[in-house]
Motif scaffolding. Structure first.
Motif, mmCIF file in Angstrom:
data_model
loop_
_atom_site.group_PDB
_atom_site.id
_atom_site.type_symbol
_atom_site.label_atom_id
_atom_site.label_comp_id
_atom_site.label_asym_id
_atom_site.label_seq_id
_atom_site.Cartn_x
_atom_site.Cartn_y
_atom_site.Cartn_z
ATOM 1 N N ASN A 1 -29.831 10.822 -15.332
ATOM 2 C CA ASN A 1 -30.378 9.803 -16.216
ATOM 3 C C ASN A 1 -29.344 8.758 -16.631
ATOM 4 N N MET A 2 -28.075 8.978 -16.329
ATOM 5 C CA MET A 2 -27.026 8.045 -16.737
ATOM 6 C C MET A 2 -26.504 7.258 -15.544
ATOM 7 N N MET A 3 -27.359 6.889 -14.615
ATOM 8 C CA MET A 3 -26.933 6.125 -13.450
ATOM 9 C C MET A 3 -26.763 4.670 -13.842
ATOM 10 N N TYR A 4 -25.781 4.028 -13.256
ATOM 11 C CA TYR A 4 -25.497 2.626 -13.534
ATOM 12 C C TYR A 4 -25.685 1.817 -12.271
ATOM 13 N N ASP A 5 -26.087 0.563 -12.455
ATOM 14 C CA ASP A 5 -26.437 -0.259 -11.305
ATOM 15 C C ASP A 5 -26.357 -1.723 -11.701
ATOM 16 N N VAL A 6 -26.563 -2.599 -10.731
ATOM 17 C CA VAL A 6 -26.682 -4.027 -11.033
ATOM 18 C C VAL A 6 -27.998 -4.242 -11.785
ATOM 19 N N PRO B 1 -33.440 -9.943 -17.526
ATOM 20 C CA PRO B 1 -34.055 -8.896 -16.696
ATOM 21 C C PRO B 1 -34.624 -7.774 -17.553
ATOM 22 N N VAL B 2 -35.677 -7.166 -17.080
ATOM 23 C CA VAL B 2 -36.267 -6.022 -17.771
ATOM 24 C C VAL B 2 -35.296 -4.840 -17.703
ATOM 25 N N TYR B 3 -34.635 -4.674 -16.572
ATOM 26 C CA TYR B 3 -33.693 -3.575 -16.351
ATOM 27 C C TYR B 3 -32.274 -4.130 -16.358
ATOM 28 N N SER B 4 -31.431 -3.661 -17.276
ATOM 29 C CA SER B 4 -30.060 -4.168 -17.397
ATOM 30 C C SER B 4 -29.077 -3.461 -16.468
ATOM 31 N N GLY B 5 -29.504 -2.381 -15.834
ATOM 32 C CA GLY B 5 -28.604 -1.615 -14.981
ATOM 33 C C GLY B 5 -27.733 -0.648 -15.772
ATOM 34 N N GLY B 6 -28.053 -0.438 -17.037
ATOM 35 C CA GLY B 6 -27.263 0.463 -17.865
ATOM 36 C C GLY B 6 -26.029 -0.189 -18.448
ATOM 37 N N SER B 7 -25.917 -1.498 -18.290
ATOM 38 C CA SER B 7 -24.766 -2.235 -18.810
ATOM 39 C C SER B 7 -25.241 -3.601 -19.288
ATOM 40 N N GLN B 8 -24.565 -4.140 -20.274
ATOM 41 C CA GLN B 8 -24.914 -5.447 -20.828
ATOM 42 C C GLN B 8 -24.831 -6.536 -19.761
ATOM 43 N N ASN C 1 -23.881 -8.101 -14.400
ATOM 44 C CA ASN C 1 -23.277 -7.142 -15.331
ATOM 45 C C ASN C 1 -21.982 -6.637 -14.702
ATOM 46 N N LYS C 2 -21.342 -5.647 -15.314
ATOM 47 C CA LYS C 2 -20.050 -5.200 -14.785
ATOM 48 C C LYS C 2 -20.152 -4.494 -13.441
ATOM 49 N N PHE C 3 -21.360 -4.197 -12.989
ATOM 50 C CA PHE C 3 -21.545 -3.541 -11.700
ATOM 51 C C PHE C 3 -21.917 -4.505 -10.584
ATOM 52 N N GLY C 4 -22.183 -5.770 -10.926
ATOM 53 C CA GLY C 4 -22.476 -6.742 -9.882
ATOM 54 C C GLY C 4 -23.589 -7.703 -10.234
#
Length: 122
Positions: A20-25, A49-56, A102-105
């Motif tokens: 549940n703690m996966m991070y993504d763009v 975006p509706v989905y932040s990717g788990g990061s601001q 975000n920080k992932f891309g």
């Protein structure tokens, strides 16, 4: 047997927590809407975006292309969900799209604004 069962349950719980703690763009932002055109400037607004990717979301990249062109061109970045594009040429038809970062891309692009005729307001 009880120890083995406890270890198995513990591993299952750990796996579920990490899954549940996966991070993504981030997901794509909403399609940009042109809210004002004046001379050589064009004001855009878009939804995050509706989905932040788990990061601001750190910023947005705004691209533009003229009607008849196939290549998109980066015209700026913004930290908010609005942007003013300068250097528009009256009489041209242009369309815009936006990426969230975000920080992932970088996200996939938003849907296009559709073509807008650049003209001065009277």
């Amino acid at each position: 047997m009880k120890s083995f069962l406890f270890i198995c349950l513990g591993l299952t719980f750990t796996t579920i927590v990490f899954a549940n703690m996966m991070y993504d763009v981030p997901g794509a932002p909403g399609a940009p809407q042109v809210v004002d055109v004046r001379g050589d400037r064009c004001e855009l607004k878009y939804l995050p975006p509706v989905y932040s990717g788990g990061s601001q979301v750190l910023n947005y990249i705004i691209e533009c292309r003229n009607k008849g062109d196939y290549k998109w061109k980066v015209i700026g970045t913004s930290k908010s969900t609005c942007f003013v594009a300068f250097g528009m040429i009256e009489g041209n038809e242009v369309e815009f799209r936006v990426f969230a970062v975000n920080k992932f891309g970088k996200s996939d692009p938003s849907k296009s604004s559709g073509f807008i005729l650049i003209k001065s307001k009277l």
